[in-house]
Structures are given as C-alpha cells and as structure tokens.
Motif scaffolding. Sequence first.
Motif, PDB file in Angstrom:
ATOM      1  N   ALA A 105     -44.542  20.910 -13.489  1.00 44.35           N
ATOM      2  CA  ALA A 105     -43.996  22.172 -13.314  1.00 44.35           C
ATOM      3  C   ALA A 105     -44.400  23.026 -14.526  1.00 44.35           C
ATOM      4  O   ALA A 105     -44.709  22.427 -15.443  1.00 44.35           O
ATOM      5  CB  ALA A 105     -42.651  22.555 -12.902  1.00 44.35           C
ATOM      6  N   VAL A 106     -44.279  24.293 -13.575  1.00 45.83           N
ATOM      7  CA  VAL A 106     -44.954  25.290 -15.386  1.00 45.83           C
ATOM      8  C   VAL A 106     -43.089  26.105 -14.795  1.00 45.83           C
ATOM      9  O   VAL A 106     -43.075  27.254 -14.675  1.00 45.83           O
ATOM     10  CB  VAL A 106     -45.941  25.961 -15.797  1.00 45.83           C
ATOM     11  N   TRP A 159     -43.060  25.240  -4.053  1.00 48.47           N
ATOM     12  CA  TRP A 159     -41.375  24.555  -3.799  1.00 48.47           C
ATOM     13  C   TRP A 159     -40.582  24.272  -3.991  1.00 48.47           C
ATOM     14  O   TRP A 159     -39.125  24.099  -3.946  1.00 48.47           O
ATOM     15  CB  TRP A 159     -42.542  23.105  -2.895  1.00 48.47           C
ATOM     16  N   LEU A 160     -40.425  24.336  -5.579  1.00 45.21           N
ATOM     17  CA  LEU A 160     -39.397  23.648  -6.995  1.00 45.21           C
ATOM     18  C   LEU A 160     -38.922  24.989  -6.582  1.00 45.21           C
ATOM     19  O   LEU A 160     -37.521  25.034  -7.378  1.00 45.21           O
ATOM     20  CB  LEU A 160     -40.257  22.981  -7.850  1.00 45.21           C
ATOM     21  N   ARG A 161     -39.439  26.076  -7.373  1.00 49.24           N
ATOM     22  CA  ARG A 161     -38.769  27.202  -7.091  1.00 49.24           C
ATOM     23  C   ARG A 161     -38.285  27.701  -5.993  1.00 49.24           C
ATOM     24  O   ARG A 161     -37.010  28.289  -5.914  1.00 49.24           O
ATOM     25  CB  ARG A 161     -39.915  28.794  -7.793  1.00 49.24           C
ATOM     26  N   GLU A 162     -38.021  27.388  -4.761  1.00 49.79           N
ATOM     27  CA  GLU A 162     -37.801  28.083  -3.577  1.00 49.79           C
ATOM     28  C   GLU A 162     -36.414  27.017  -3.240  1.00 49.79           C
ATOM     29  O   GLU A 162     -35.730  26.914  -2.906  1.00 49.79           O
ATOM     30  CB  GLU A 162     -38.579  27.078  -2.187  1.00 49.79           C
ATOM     31  N   ARG A 163     -36.654  25.779  -4.360  1.00 48.47           N
ATOM     32  CA  ARG A 163     -35.812  24.757  -4.023  1.00 48.47           C
ATOM     33  C   ARG A 163     -34.779  25.288  -4.871  1.00 48.47           C
ATOM     34  O   ARG A 163     -33.746  24.978  -4.473  1.00 48.47           O
ATOM     35  CB  ARG A 163     -35.983  22.909  -4.596  1.00 48.47           C
ATOM     36  N   LEU A 164     -34.698  25.286  -6.231  1.00 47.36           N
ATOM     37  CA  LEU A 164     -33.595  26.033  -6.865  1.00 47.36           C
ATOM     38  C   LEU A 164     -33.285  26.785  -6.677  1.00 47.36           C
ATOM     39  O   LEU A 164     -31.772  27.731  -6.710  1.00 47.36           O
ATOM     40  CB  LEU A 164     -34.948  26.244  -8.097  1.00 47.36           C
ATOM     41  N   VAL A 165     -34.135  28.164  -5.640  1.00 40.60           N
ATOM     42  CA  VAL A 165     -33.005  28.839  -5.253  1.00 40.60           C
ATOM     43  C   VAL A 165     -31.925  28.767  -4.594  1.00 40.60           C
ATOM     44  O   VAL A 165     -31.068  29.070  -4.350  1.00 40.60           O
ATOM     45  CB  VAL A 165     -34.182  30.352  -5.003  1.00 40.60           C
ATOM     46  N   ALA A 166     -32.940  27.919  -3.551  1.00 37.69           N
ATOM     47  CA  ALA A 166     -31.966  27.429  -2.382  1.00 37.69           C
ATOM     48  C   ALA A 166     -30.972  26.876  -2.931  1.00 37.69           C
ATOM     49  O   ALA A 166     -29.502  26.781  -1.832  1.00 37.69           O
ATOM     50  CB  ALA A 166     -32.356  26.284  -1.313  1.00 37.69           C
TER      51      ALA A 166
END
Length: 178
Positions: A105-106, A159-166
């Motif tokens: 991830a960045v 996808w990682l950003r989306e999982r964090l937000v979810a």
Amino acid sequence: MSVENRIRWLHKRIADRRYPNASRLAERFGISHRQAQRDVDFLKNSMGAPLSYDAARRGFYYTEEFSLPSYTVLASDQDYVDTVTGAPGRLAEEEFVQMEIPYTAVLHIPDKLTRIELQRFIVGEEARGDYICEFQNVEMFLGVLFNTERPLTVKKPGWLRERLVAAARRVLEHHKES
C-alpha cells in the motif's frame, strides 16, 4: 503446476500489460479452460485484483496498481481458502500451504510521529510524504491504521481504502446514539 505458479504467472503477465486470458493460461499450464477461468475469478473476486477485460486485445489488465496479497492454497491444488474472510473451501480439512506474499500500500503520512509509529511497515518512499508499506494481514493493518492518532491517507490500492472506509462506517453505525 501449482495454483501458486498459475496465479503468479497470470499476475506477472497482467502487471506487464501483456493482456493474458483464460485460454492462454489453460494452454500454458495444461489445465482446462474452466480451471483457468476459476483462477482468473479467484484473482479478481477473492484477492481483490482490480481486473478488467480488454475486448480489443482479448485479455485482462489491471485498472489500478495491484500486488499479490498473502493467500492460502490447499495441498490438493484444486481449491482455495480465503484468508481475508476466513471462508473455508470444500476441502478445508486437508493439509494446506501458506504463501507469504505481502500486500503493498501507499500511505500519505504527513507527520513524523505517525511515520515512526508505522515504521515496521514502511519499506520505501514513493514521493515526499508518500510511503510504501508492506503487510501480511489486512485486518491487522487496518487495526493499526485505525489506532493512529494523527491523520493519514491510503493512496493505493483502492480496495484497501474502500475496506478502511467501509470499516469506519460500520463502527460509526454501531455506535450511533438512538
């Protein structure tokens, strides 16, 4: 050849913009077209690869940067266990092999204290303030991000950003006052 080799081969070809497809995967490894399509579906659906099909080039490509995450394959080479959801495959009772391919991830980390806090994950710097992080476990990494005191931004992968937000939305929903 093992599932690991097929997934690695497929990922490498996609990352190199060579537009592989299920037919080429089947030919390369001597497997059925159906098994090759299951490998493609596994890469997209279970591993979260941002995969799309280019009809003109008759092959797959990534819509954004992606690296292979850690996953588990069964010794039978015919079934998968998803380590993100924990959902067992139909042969989950069999012996399995763990592949340790880290997620990448960045993160944009604007302050020094947060950089120090996340130092064990940082493997490089992409641009000023944008750090490349590697980790083996998504849930553990998300937990670490939740516990940072100062702001940071997940720049990649989407996808990682989306999982964090979810996950943040779920926490907020469960803690609303009635």
